[in-house]
Design a protein around this motif. Structure first.
Motif, PDB file in Angstrom:
ATOM      1  N   ARG A   1       0.813  -1.218   0.000  1.00 17.11           N
ATOM      2  CA  ARG A   1       0.000   0.000   0.000  1.00 17.11           C
ATOM      3  C   ARG A   1       0.847   1.269   0.000  1.00 17.11           C
ATOM      4  N   HIS A   2       2.149   1.140  -0.276  1.00 15.61           N
ATOM      5  CA  HIS A   2       3.034   2.297  -0.165  1.00 15.61           C
ATOM      6  C   HIS A   2       2.616   3.444  -1.070  1.00 15.61           C
ATOM      7  N   ALA A   3       2.071   3.100  -2.248  1.00 18.98           N
ATOM      8  CA  ALA A   3       1.753   4.147  -3.216  1.00 18.98           C
ATOM      9  C   ALA A   3       0.397   4.800  -2.949  1.00 18.98           C
ATOM     10  N   SER A   4      -0.386   4.249  -2.052  1.00 20.61           N
ATOM     11  CA  SER A   4      -1.693   4.838  -1.755  1.00 20.61           C
ATOM     12  C   SER A   4      -1.513   6.086  -0.894  1.00 20.61           C
ATOM     13  N   GLU A   5      -2.206   7.132  -1.276  1.00 22.76           N
ATOM     14  CA  GLU A   5      -2.171   8.399  -0.531  1.00 22.76           C
ATOM     15  C   GLU A   5      -0.761   9.012  -0.470  1.00 22.76           C
ATOM     16  N   ARG A   6       0.098   8.623  -1.391  1.00 19.38           N
ATOM     17  CA  ARG A   6       1.445   9.197  -1.393  1.00 19.38           C
ATOM     18  C   ARG A   6       1.414  10.698  -1.639  1.00 19.38           C
ATOM     19  N   TRP A   7       0.413  11.157  -2.374  1.00 20.15           N
ATOM     20  CA  TRP A   7       0.353  12.565  -2.753  1.00 20.15           C
ATOM     21  C   TRP A   7       0.314  13.487  -1.534  1.00 20.15           C
ATOM     22  N   ARG A   8      -0.185  12.989  -0.412  1.00 26.78           N
ATOM     23  CA  ARG A   8      -0.305  13.858   0.770  1.00 26.78           C
ATOM     24  C   ARG A   8       1.069  14.300   1.282  1.00 26.78           C
ATOM     25  N   ARG A   9       2.091  13.498   1.047  1.00 19.41           N
ATOM     26  CA  ARG A   9       3.440  13.919   1.426  1.00 19.41           C
ATOM     27  C   ARG A   9       3.928  15.077   0.561  1.00 19.41           C
ATOM     28  N   TYR A  10       3.298  15.244  -0.594  1.00 22.22           N
ATOM     29  CA  TYR A  10       3.684  16.296  -1.539  1.00 22.22           C
ATOM     30  C   TYR A  10       2.598  17.370  -1.651  1.00 22.22           C
ATOM     31  N   ARG A  11       1.717  17.405  -0.657  1.00 22.10           N
ATOM     32  CA  ARG A  11       0.581  18.334  -0.694  1.00 22.10           C
ATOM     33  C   ARG A  11       1.033  19.770  -0.918  1.00 22.10           C
ATOM     34  N   ALA A  12       2.158  20.166  -0.365  1.00 19.27           N
ATOM     35  CA  ALA A  12       2.623  21.549  -0.483  1.00 19.27           C
ATOM     36  C   ALA A  12       2.962  21.929  -1.918  1.00 19.27           C
ATOM     37  N   TYR A  13       3.195  20.933  -2.778  1.00 26.48           N
ATOM     38  CA  TYR A  13       3.577  21.210  -4.167  1.00 26.48           C
ATOM     39  C   TYR A  13       2.371  21.235  -5.109  1.00 26.48           C
ATOM     40  N   PHE A  14       1.191  20.896  -4.593  1.00 25.14           N
ATOM     41  CA  PHE A  14      -0.038  20.962  -5.390  1.00 25.14           C
ATOM     42  C   PHE A  14      -0.630  22.358  -5.237  1.00 25.14           C
ATOM     43  N   SER A  15      -0.700  23.091  -6.336  1.00 26.95           N
ATOM     44  CA  SER A  15      -1.300  24.425  -6.265  1.00 26.95           C
ATOM     45  C   SER A  15      -2.802  24.298  -6.004  1.00 26.95           C
ATOM     46  N   GLU A  16      -3.411  25.383  -5.543  1.00 28.33           N
ATOM     47  CA  GLU A  16      -4.854  25.370  -5.321  1.00 28.33           C
ATOM     48  C   GLU A  16      -5.599  25.122  -6.632  1.00 28.33           C
ATOM     49  N   ARG A  17      -5.078  25.668  -7.702  1.00 35.23           N
ATOM     50  CA  ARG A  17      -5.714  25.429  -9.009  1.00 35.23           C
ATOM     51  C   ARG A  17      -5.683  23.940  -9.364  1.00 35.23           C
ATOM     52  N   THR A  18      -4.548  23.286  -9.112  1.00 40.20           N
ATOM     53  CA  THR A  18      -4.441  21.856  -9.399  1.00 40.20           C
ATOM     54  C   THR A  18      -5.452  21.065  -8.585  1.00 40.20           C
ATOM     55  N   LEU A  19      -5.569  21.370  -7.306  1.00 44.32           N
ATOM     56  CA  LEU A  19      -6.525  20.657  -6.463  1.00 44.32           C
ATOM     57  C   LEU A  19      -7.965  20.941  -6.877  1.00 44.32           C
TER      58      LEU A  19
END
Length: 596
Positions: free
Chosen positions: A563-581
């Motif tokens: 399950r390592h790849a599940s929810e991995r994006w949360r570790r990179y949340r700071a790099y997701f712009s508000e527009r992207t989200l």
């Protein structure tokens, strides 16, 4: 001594027989009697045959200046520059010869090689294809195939070298053929050829590095380590390619700091943009395993910038999403649902999903079932689509046209794998998600297996992955662009799935890794199948059959499900712009996820 005292024909015959020093003395004796352009050319050729390419270049340069109207001097000069490792000078020489209207195998081959060395494979292809047509032999076939591999036209490259017999080639030509075999997925032939070459030249560290890269690619890690541990590699010349091979094996063995050290060493050597991109994508993987998110993102920014530079220098235009305009505006006509009685195999199961959603894992599991056989990311459907484009024609296509297109599809599949009426084809190609109208028209009894994954994880994983020259790299060059691509593709799927009446089973990657057996059982039930003995060996099945996993996730499929790849994006949340989200949020909600 006069020119008449010696025969040019005899000199050229001696040169062909490897007696270049004797020819040099002969030509020098003639030229002491005065300038003779023919014998000066013979002298230059004899110098080059002895490896004295700088001397040969100086002589041919003088001849070109003295007789600028003779294009052959420019060709000889260009070839000398190629041997000296000066591709830009070689390119200029061949361009000057081209302005004289010269043609022929030697000119086309040399010009193509110069362009290829300058990082312009698309321009090189034109000349190398012409050289191959004019003289279809190993001398022209191998450079042409190498160029096609650079352009990721692997199937065409394989056809070009299909008639070559290694035993009839020189050692240098066998090296080139081994590389082409490796690039085109002819792994067994490549391994045999590399082994034979290394038996003859055991101290060729560069060959061992190339061999190690192939062995890692086909998941033979111990064999790759053996090659890289050879003294010719350990104590040989440093190169970015050696760093890449050592890093990949170290990362696979979970020695992540060692992997990143190798990659940083390779990057310090200043490789070309394409290799810089590869090394940085690999570096991001090593840093990801060390949970050093800031360094991951820094490596990825450098990787995408280098890849963009490489694509521009190669004059390769990246495809946009224009094909999404080929869509149904109304529900598919009822007559589309009539099955065909054309003696074709059963309509396929299409395994689709946005890239990096886990389709390779699921494909390998299904492929291990005796009642299914997977066509791993080979765009066979595109050959049929070409005959039925655009959708306006699709709606009006006669039954005979559709039947003909179906035959083209199955003929393409048959080139890749045997057709067995007792085994149903699983055609796994993620972005066939955007080919629903064609699938519905061509295969009314097809079934769709659709794999979803958290949109943010899909987008992050696509940004982290190099998709190569023809993989739509521009669509994933930033998180925002990847999100825009995701939104366009999934909006198409959401719209078009309601306009075709194909049975579809939708599952989520996260559910698959959480309840693997249960989710696989539900997919099999949808396909009318039961769990079969041997399916638990899906991770090693292809390797046991000597087959390559063609996708970028080849190394992940042979690992246990986790399950390592599940929810991995949360570790990179700071790099997701508000527009992207904001772009991804509607799809996340629809598929049962959150972006909070």
């Amino acid at each position: 001594m006069s020119a008449g005292a010696y025969s040019v024909e005899r000199a050229l015959s001696l040169l062909a027989g490897g007696k270049a020093a004797e020819v040099e003395h002969m030509a020098a004796a003639v030229l002491r009697g005065g300038h003779d352009p023919v014998w000066a050319t013979v002298l230059g050729l004899s110098l080059g045959a002895q490896g004295r390419h700088a001397d040969a270049a100086a002589l041919f340069r003088a001849l070109a200046e003295r007789e600028p109207a003779v294009p052959e001097h420019r060709i000889n000069l260009g070839n000398a520059y190629l041997h000296l490792g000066e591709p830009e000078n070689a390119r200029a020489s061949f361009a000057a010869a081209e302005r004289s209207g010269l043609d022929g195998v030697e000119f086309r081959l040399g010009y193509g090689l110069a362009l290829l060395a300058c990082g312009a494979p698309e321009q090189a292809r034109v000349h190398l294809a012409a050289a191959f047509r004019l003289g279809p032999a190993a001398d022209t076939a191998l450079p042409y195939a190498q160029c096609l591999c650079e352009l990721e036209r692997f199937d065409q490259a394989a056809r070009i070298v299909a008639g070559l017999r290694p035993a009839a080639l020189t050692a240098r030509q066998r090296e080139a053929l081994a590389w082409v075999y490796a690039q085109t997925g002819q792994d067994r032939a490549a391994c045999e050829l590399y082994q034979a070459l290394l038996e003859a030249c055991p101290d060729r560290g560069d060959l061992r590095v190339d061999f190690a890269l192939l062995l890692e690619r086909i998941n033979r890690l111990e064999d790759a380590e053996t090659q890289l541990a050879h003294p010719s590699v350990l104590h040989g010349r440093a190169s970015a390619t050696r760093s890449l091979a050592c890093a990949r094996v170290a990362r696979r063995r979970q020695r992540y700091e060692e992997a990143s050290a190798w990659l940083e060493q390779g990057l310090a050597l200043g490789p070309n943009p394409a290799l810089t991109a590869v090394l940085n994508f690999e570096l991001a993987k090593a840093y990801e395993a060390q949970r050093r998110e800031d360094r991951v993102m820094r490596a990825l920014r450098t990787a995408h910038a280098a890849l963009d530079e490489a694509l521009k220098s190669r004059s390769i235009a990246q495809a946009d999403l224009g094909w999404l305009g080929e869509r149904l505006q109304q529900p598919a006509p009822r007559e589309w649902r009539r099955p065909f009685a054309d003696a074709s195999p059963a309509d396929p199961v299409f395994l689709v999903g946005f890239p990096r959603s886990g389709t390779t894992l699921l494909e390998n599991v299904l492929d291990s079932h005796p009642g299914l056989a997977a066509l791993d990311e080979w765009p066979a459907l595109e050959t049929a689509i070409e005959a039925l484009r655009p959708v306006a024609r699709l709606a009006a296509a006669a039954t005979a046209d559709v039947v003909s297109a179906r035959k083209r599809y199955w003929a393409e599949v048959a080139q890749r794998m045997p057709l067995d009426p007792a085994v149903r084809l699983v055609d796994k190609y993620p972005l066939y998600l955007t080919r629903l109208p064609y699938i519905a028209r061509l295969f009314p009894e097809a079934k769709l297996v659709v794999l979803l994954r958290h949109p943010c994880d899909c987008v992050l994983s696509c940004y982290m992955q190099s998709f190569g020259v023809n993989g739509g790299a521009a669509s994933f060059s930033s998180l925002e662009r990847a999100a825009d691509t995701y939104a366009a593709v999934m909006a198409y799927w959401n719209e078009q799935r309601h306009r075709v009446e194909l049975p579809a089973h939708v599952l989520r990657y996260e559910d698959l890794v959480a309840d693997f057996d249960g989710e696989i059982a539900r997919v099999l039930a949808f396909l009318g199948l039961a769990w079969a003995e041997g399916m638990g060996r899906y991770r090693t099945a292809k390797a046991e059959r000597g087959e390559r996993i063609r996708t970028p996730s080849y190394h992940q499929v042979v690992e246990p499900v986790h399950r390592h790849a599940s929810e991995r994006w949360r570790r990179y949340r700071a790099y997701f712009s508000e527009r992207t989200l904001e772009t991804l949020a509607p799809f996340a909600r629809e598929y049962g996820y959150t972006v909070d």
